[in-house]
Scaffold this active site. Structure first.
Site, PDB file in Angstrom:
ATOM      1  N   ASN A   1       0.837  -1.214   0.000  1.00 31.98           N
ATOM      2  CA  ASN A   1       0.000   0.000   0.000  1.00 31.98           C
ATOM      3  C   ASN A   1       0.867   1.258   0.000  1.00 31.98           C
ATOM      4  O   ASN A   1       0.536   2.236  -0.669  1.00 31.98           O
ATOM      5  CB  ASN A   1      -0.960  -0.004   1.191  1.00 31.98           C
ATOM      6  CG  ASN A   1      -2.189  -0.837   0.910  1.00 31.98           C
ATOM      7  OD1 ASN A   1      -3.074  -0.426   0.163  1.00 31.98           O
ATOM      8  ND2 ASN A   1      -2.239  -2.036   1.469  1.00 31.98           N
TER       9      ASN A   1
ATOM     10  N   HIS B   1      -8.465  -0.765   5.519  1.00 32.90           N
ATOM     11  CA  HIS B   1      -8.844  -2.065   6.079  1.00 32.90           C
ATOM     12  C   HIS B   1      -9.339  -2.959   4.935  1.00 32.90           C
ATOM     13  O   HIS B   1     -10.149  -2.515   4.111  1.00 32.90           O
ATOM     14  CB  HIS B   1      -9.938  -1.894   7.137  1.00 32.90           C
ATOM     15  CG  HIS B   1     -10.290  -3.198   7.787  1.00 32.90           C
ATOM     16  ND1 HIS B   1      -9.497  -3.784   8.750  1.00 32.90           N
ATOM     17  CD2 HIS B   1     -11.313  -4.061   7.555  1.00 32.90           C
ATOM     18  CE1 HIS B   1     -10.018  -4.940   9.092  1.00 32.90           C
ATOM     19  NE2 HIS B   1     -11.119  -5.137   8.390  1.00 32.90           N
TER      20      HIS B   1
ATOM     21  N   ARG C   1       4.815   0.400  27.523  1.00 29.93           N
ATOM     22  CA  ARG C   1       3.994   0.880  26.410  1.00 29.93           C
ATOM     23  C   ARG C   1       3.883   2.411  26.384  1.00 29.93           C
ATOM     24  O   ARG C   1       3.859   3.027  25.331  1.00 29.93           O
ATOM     25  CB  ARG C   1       2.593   0.247  26.535  1.00 29.93           C
ATOM     26  CG  ARG C   1       1.833   0.203  25.257  1.00 29.93           C
ATOM     27  CD  ARG C   1       2.484  -0.765  24.298  1.00 29.93           C
ATOM     28  NE  ARG C   1       1.848  -0.697  23.005  1.00 29.93           N
ATOM     29  CZ  ARG C   1       2.134  -1.491  21.994  1.00 29.93           C
ATOM     30  NH1 ARG C   1       3.062  -2.406  22.105  1.00 29.93           N
ATOM     31  NH2 ARG C   1       1.510  -1.370  20.854  1.00 29.93           N
TER      32      ARG C   1
ATOM     33  N   GLU D   1      -7.657  -1.914  -2.491  1.00 29.73           N
ATOM     34  CA  GLU D   1      -6.783  -1.145  -1.585  1.00 29.73           C
ATOM     35  C   GLU D   1      -5.876  -0.173  -2.330  1.00 29.73           C
ATOM     36  O   GLU D   1      -5.788   1.005  -1.975  1.00 29.73           O
ATOM     37  CB  GLU D   1      -5.926  -2.101  -0.749  1.00 29.73           C
ATOM     38  CG  GLU D   1      -6.735  -2.979   0.174  1.00 29.73           C
ATOM     39  CD  GLU D   1      -5.852  -3.820   1.080  1.00 29.73           C
ATOM     40  OE1 GLU D   1      -4.922  -3.288   1.666  1.00 29.73           O
ATOM     41  OE2 GLU D   1      -6.115  -5.033   1.177  1.00 29.73           O
TER      42      GLU D   1
HETATM   43  C1  GAR Z   1      -3.196  -4.712   3.852  1.00 28.21           C
HETATM   44  O1  GAR Z   1      -4.003  -5.685   3.265  1.00 28.21           O
HETATM   45  C2  GAR Z   1      -3.992  -3.839   4.784  1.00 28.21           C
HETATM   46  O2  GAR Z   1      -5.295  -3.599   4.325  1.00 28.21           O
HETATM   47  C3  GAR Z   1      -4.004  -4.670   6.035  1.00 28.21           C
HETATM   48  O3  GAR Z   1      -2.687  -5.168   6.125  1.00 28.21           O
HETATM   49  C4  GAR Z   1      -2.161  -5.347   4.785  1.00 28.21           C
HETATM   50  C5  GAR Z   1      -0.809  -4.687   4.690  1.00 28.21           C
HETATM   51  O4  GAR Z   1      -0.189  -4.983   3.458  1.00 28.21           O
HETATM   52  N1  GAR Z   1      -4.396  -3.915   7.169  1.00 28.21           N
HETATM   53  C6  GAR Z   1      -5.154  -4.407   8.153  1.00 28.21           C
HETATM   54  O5  GAR Z   1      -5.545  -5.541   8.194  1.00 28.21           O
HETATM   55  C7  GAR Z   1      -5.498  -3.409   9.251  1.00 28.21           C
HETATM   56  N2  GAR Z   1      -6.544  -3.910  10.093  1.00 28.21           N
HETATM   57  P1  GAR Z   1       0.979  -4.097   2.868  1.00 28.21           P
HETATM   58  O6  GAR Z   1       2.045  -3.982   3.951  1.00 28.21           O
HETATM   59  O7  GAR Z   1       1.475  -4.859   1.689  1.00 28.21           O
HETATM   60  O8  GAR Z   1       0.408  -2.750   2.490  1.00 28.21           O
END
Ligand code: GAR
Length: 200
Positions: free
Chosen positions: A14, A110, A66, A181
């Site tokens: 992304n 998401h 944290r 995405e």
């Molecule tokens: C993506 O599919 C994003 O939508 C998801 O993690 C992946 C990251 O991929 N996010 C979630 O699940 C958040 N709840 P990337 O590092 O290749 O962009």
């Protein structure tokens, strides 16, 4: 120029879609100032460095507790005077102080059509496993503002993707990324950078 920071935990496809969209002019009036990961091994950091963008790791493991990690994350983000923070596969809970300070300035991608398959425990491949287990015929992705809840903030953009017979979670994940995405995340940033969606 909108000053954007991107927070990542993994592969960074992304992030790549954002960088490519800036280069091709699909995102206008925005610049990625910094990419931050909680995970030093995240390939996303490599993608940032390849683009001559500052790439930092802030890991909870480097802090005694944290609160100290949360403070370090917030301090770093403050230093860059960002207009927009993009969570692009960032799998760390955003500290409440940061959400308050950057209200309607943090967006998340998401990989489902919220409110389906979202909330605690639904991230990455687990989202697609859930969709296939339920037998939905349509899934997709959502860009939303981040609020105090998990995946509960106002929705900015959504795009639907068809589930195909024989899909595995990995196959479905790839299709959702390609068709949804990597399309709606750059689009949302462009709209925010150009006043088509109001920033907080
Ligand atoms: C993506 O599919 C994003 O939508 C998801 O993690 C992946 C990251 O991929 N996010 C979630 O699940 C958040 N709840 P990337 O590092 O290749 O962009």
């Amino acid at each position: 120029m909108l000053r954007v920071g991107v927070l990542v935990s993994g592969g960074g496809t992304n992030l790549q879609a954002i960088l490519d969209a800036i280069d091709s002019g699909k995102i206008r009036n925005a610049r990625v100032e910094v990419v931050i990961s909680n995970n030093a091994g995240a390939y996303a950091l490599e993608r940032a460095r390849n683009h001559k963008i500052e790439a930092l790791c802030i890991s909870p493991k480097s802090y005694e507790n944290r609160d100290l990690f949360n403070q370090a994350l917030l301090d770093t983000i403050d230093r860059y005077h960002l207009d927009l923070i993009v969570l692009a596969g960032f799998l760390v809970t955003i500290p409440a102080a940061m959400i308050q300070k950057y209200q309607n300035r943090i967006i998340n991608i998401h990989p489902s059509l919220i409110p389906s398959f979202c909330g605690v425990g639904y991230y990455g491949l687990k989202v697609h496993e859930g969709a296939l287990a339920r037998g939905v015929k349509v899934t997709g992705a959502t860009v939303h503002f981040v609020d105090e809840g998990v995946d509960s903030g106002p929705i900015l953009l959504q795009k639907a993707v068809e589930v195909q017979p024989g899909d595995t979670p990995k196959i479905l994940q790839q299709r959702v990324m390609e068709q949804a995405e990597w399309v709606i995340l750059p689009k949302a940033i462009d709209m925010l950078a150009n006043g088509e969606i109001p920033l907080g």
